[in-house]
Design a protein around this motif. Sequence first.
Motif, PDB file in Angstrom:
ATOM      1  N   UNK A   7       0.859  -1.189   0.000  1.00  0.00           N
ATOM      2  CA  UNK A   7       0.000   0.000   0.000  1.00  0.00           C
ATOM      3  C   UNK A   7       0.895   1.239   0.000  1.00  0.00           C
ATOM      4  N   UNK A   8       0.452   2.277  -0.694  1.00  0.00           N
ATOM      5  CA  UNK A   8       1.123   3.583  -0.623  1.00  0.00           C
ATOM      6  C   UNK A   8       0.063   4.623  -0.286  1.00  0.00           C
ATOM      7  N   UNK A   9       0.301   5.375   0.769  1.00  0.00           N
ATOM      8  CA  UNK A   9      -0.616   6.419   1.204  1.00  0.00           C
ATOM      9  C   UNK A   9       0.082   7.772   1.120  1.00  0.00           C
ATOM     10  N   UNK A  10      -0.717   8.829   0.906  1.00  0.00           N
ATOM     11  CA  UNK A  10      -0.158  10.181   0.824  1.00  0.00           C
ATOM     12  C   UNK A  10      -1.109  11.140   1.504  1.00  0.00           C
ATOM     13  N   UNK A  11      -0.672  12.340   1.830  1.00  0.00           N
ATOM     14  CA  UNK A  11       0.642  12.871   1.584  1.00  0.00           C
ATOM     15  C   UNK A  11       1.191  13.503   2.859  1.00  0.00           C
ATOM     16  N   UNK A  12       0.464  13.422   3.976  1.00  0.00           N
ATOM     17  CA  UNK A  12       0.919  14.046   5.220  1.00  0.00           C
ATOM     18  C   UNK A  12       1.370  13.001   6.232  1.00  0.00           C
ATOM     19  N   UNK A  13       1.738  13.490   7.420  1.00  0.00           N
ATOM     20  CA  UNK A  13       2.313  12.603   8.422  1.00  0.00           C
ATOM     21  C   UNK A  13       1.341  11.512   8.863  1.00  0.00           C
ATOM     22  N   UNK A  14       0.050  11.817   8.925  1.00  0.00           N
ATOM     23  CA  UNK A  14      -0.907  10.780   9.333  1.00  0.00           C
ATOM     24  C   UNK A  14      -0.915   9.626   8.339  1.00  0.00           C
ATOM     25  N   UNK A  15      -0.641   9.922   7.069  1.00  0.00           N
ATOM     26  CA  UNK A  15      -0.557   8.861   6.066  1.00  0.00           C
ATOM     27  C   UNK A  15       0.660   7.977   6.343  1.00  0.00           C
TER      28      UNK A  15
ATOM     29  N   UNK B 124      -0.260  13.986  12.444  1.00  0.00           N
ATOM     30  CA  UNK B 124      -1.450  14.659  11.924  1.00  0.00           C
ATOM     31  C   UNK B 124      -1.175  15.267  10.560  1.00  0.00           C
ATOM     32  N   UNK B 125      -2.242  15.549   9.840  1.00  0.00           N
ATOM     33  CA  UNK B 125      -2.138  16.175   8.538  1.00  0.00           C
ATOM     34  C   UNK B 125      -2.788  17.547   8.539  1.00  0.00           C
ATOM     35  N   UNK B 126      -2.500  18.306   7.519  1.00  0.00           N
ATOM     36  CA  UNK B 126      -2.986  19.683   7.491  1.00  0.00           C
ATOM     37  C   UNK B 126      -4.488  19.763   7.244  1.00  0.00           C
ATOM     38  N   UNK B 127      -5.095  18.711   6.659  1.00  0.00           N
ATOM     39  CA  UNK B 127      -6.515  18.783   6.276  1.00  0.00           C
ATOM     40  C   UNK B 127      -7.459  18.255   7.346  1.00  0.00           C
ATOM     41  N   UNK B 128      -6.911  17.712   8.453  1.00  0.00           N
ATOM     42  CA  UNK B 128      -7.800  17.246   9.517  1.00  0.00           C
ATOM     43  C   UNK B 128      -7.639  15.787   9.876  1.00  0.00           C
ATOM     44  N   UNK B 129      -6.745  15.082   9.179  1.00  0.00           N
ATOM     45  CA  UNK B 129      -6.492  13.686   9.500  1.00  0.00           C
ATOM     46  C   UNK B 129      -5.496  13.575  10.644  1.00  0.00           C
TER      47      UNK B 129
END
Lengths: 363, 431
Positions: free
Chosen positions: A168-176, A349-354
């Motif tokens: 699996x490849x997830x993007x693009x912030x730290x939560x990913x 966490x990510x910038x969009x709320x994840x």
Amino acid sequence: MALDVAVTATALRTALGDDPREVWQRVVSGATALAPIEGFDASGFGAPSAAQVWHEPEDAEDDPALRILGPHGRLFEAVSRAAHSAGGLATVPRERVGLFVGMGMVDAAVHDLAAAAQASRDATGAFSLSAFFAGGYRSVHPLWPLSMLGNVAVGQVAIDLDIRGDNLVLSADADAGLRALLEAARSVARGDCDAALAGGASGRITPATLARLALEGQLLGVAPAEGAGACALVRHESDVVGTLRILGGGSAFGPRSGQGPDAAAMSRAMIAALAEGQRSASSCRFVFHHGADDDEELAAVAAQGLAGARAVHTKRHLGHAGTAAPAIDLALAQVALRAEPGCALILASGSRGGTAALLVEVA
Amino acid sequence: MRRVVVTGLGIVTPLGCDIDAAWKRLLAGERGVAAPQRLGPHGPPTRAVGEIAPEVVAALRAEAAEGAGPDAARLVDPRTLFALAASRRALAHAGLEAGNHPRAGVMLGAGPGASRIEDVARCLDADGRFDAVRFAGQLKDLEQESILRAPAEQPAACVASRYGIGGPVHAVTTACSASNQALGMAWRSVRSGETDWVLAGGSDSQINPLGMVFFVLLGASAQVDDDDPASACRPFDRRRSGLVMGEGAGVVVLESLDHARARGATILAEVAGYGASLDAFRTTAPPPDGRGAEEAMRYALEDGAVSPADVAFVNAHGTGTKRNDPAEITAIKAVLGEHAATVAVSSSKGAFGHLLSAAAGVAFCCCVKAVQEDAVPPTANLEHPDRGCDVDLVPGRGRALPVRAALNNSFAFGGQNACIVVKKYTAEEDA
């Protein structure tokens, strides 16, 4: 039931070094890797500090492998090789080894596009889409499209290390990046693979990197970092002293006004991690925070009864390596917990709320 | 482990945005590939695309603008717009509404985003070199579709924000296998009890200046007869010459059986198993023996305890490229053995174009319709099956066929393979 997946090796690449023990000592001693940005004129962005590790090879323009991998892929390749070797993954049948990666925004190779843009001017000197389609685009390197796909770099690592299992490849912030670690651990725990290589990479700091941070209002609060981290995972079957185990994790979503997740979402992720790991908050000796001085995160940590755990803020020292940050924190948590056994909760966490949390332990 | 069922389907495709109507058009052999409209006047080298018509895009934008909050500016990005539209349809189909859903998730495949050459062109110095200082001073002028404004996680985040979804929200970025991997990740999440339901699938659009030369640069783009662009993509045909890019979204609601029953939802199908593998061969070509594809299919069947004899339909990846198609057929024959002779195998890429990170999401919806309605869609533009492609490739029009189980294949540049098994829902298995 807790996941109980053993980490048999970790590897990292940071501006404070590549040896987890040395990097941890430098973090604890208050060292910082942040410095003025080199490689391009960042003055237009307010000359922010950053933590850089990437050194462009002299033959970069002509190196097809680098063209395909990109700097992010090369960084991930380096830590993957190290973790794969030290973790003994070569002894596992290749179809039974998984590969789970958090991949940040890749480098857009602006110099390639600049040549194409220059070749696509009309008679007035203005950029012309018709001129671009008529032939200007041929100045873009034919391998450029591949370098834009983070999964291609991961596939190249699979080729290099002959890994053929679940992935699996997830993007693009730290939560990913953290969720990639969790997906790997769960795959091993379920038996979808016998072992896994997991981690993340953040690419070269470029004007595009700073532009994205500026557009998201993060440039003044975050020092970006280049780096990568990886770990080797196997199902935990013996009680070797000092073995780091991944016990559980969780991720949640809840955008706050502004940037990042709200405290409620962070709480849900932490609760999920502790529940899957079957541990109480009091078992946590360390909390590896995502933010440095994030009130929402501090409130969530306190609400979960984790205020007594030692707070670790690696980004103050290493910068924010995006999707690579959780794997880097995992490597450092192993060092910390070997000195003081117990649990650690890693937050991202990510910038969009994840947001996501991972519970690890050295018994 | 919990059983996982499908309770809602939502699509945005070149054949329409209503699942029932698009399915009928697909069965009838219609094709949504045509000459490019949005960028056509500028003469792109890609002369056939599976494009969402400009008037449809405008209608979707108006639809999405209803009740839009802080995300309104993000609707310019087609991926985000299509993801919202498909999610809206999937939720409505499932009978779910916006609200507070802490035990629901969003897992969507998404392309990398659009690198806009116009942004670079504005920032060249007198010698044609990129000027970082000038770039920094012109951020407000960056194209709204730019990857810098619309990164891969944006579609999933916007969907979650719009519908109050508070569980795991993630973007899968494995290119052409991304939707299937997102569906697999969602299936595992619901199955394990982490979530009660997940909006899963994918959304993509690369119909932008650099996107329109993407496959041309790689030498993978189909040759196009300007008088007949709809016939450009010919999966499994001797005359196939490459792929045709498309855009769109396919999003479904995957839900635990218990949750679906408790709220009285209509169950469309069941997800039985999922498998993923890596080729570890070459970046842009599969191994000729299709071993990676074979492993993904085999894992999915084993995972779901589904026998090859139960499989009646394979929704093939079938890109229409020289190397992919025969490798996939080889893999299908290896997995299904003697049953391969009786299985219908078709690719919808001749009809839709290759929807990239959204492809498997739309294909998954087709698999659900196939097991629901006992019908299989055709392989558009197939006239002369290539040597070795000697299975039932359903040329021309779709047809009726009892379908107990279907495989949904997707494979990516980079070597990521994913397969998911959809089967008819039967309440008896739960007894």
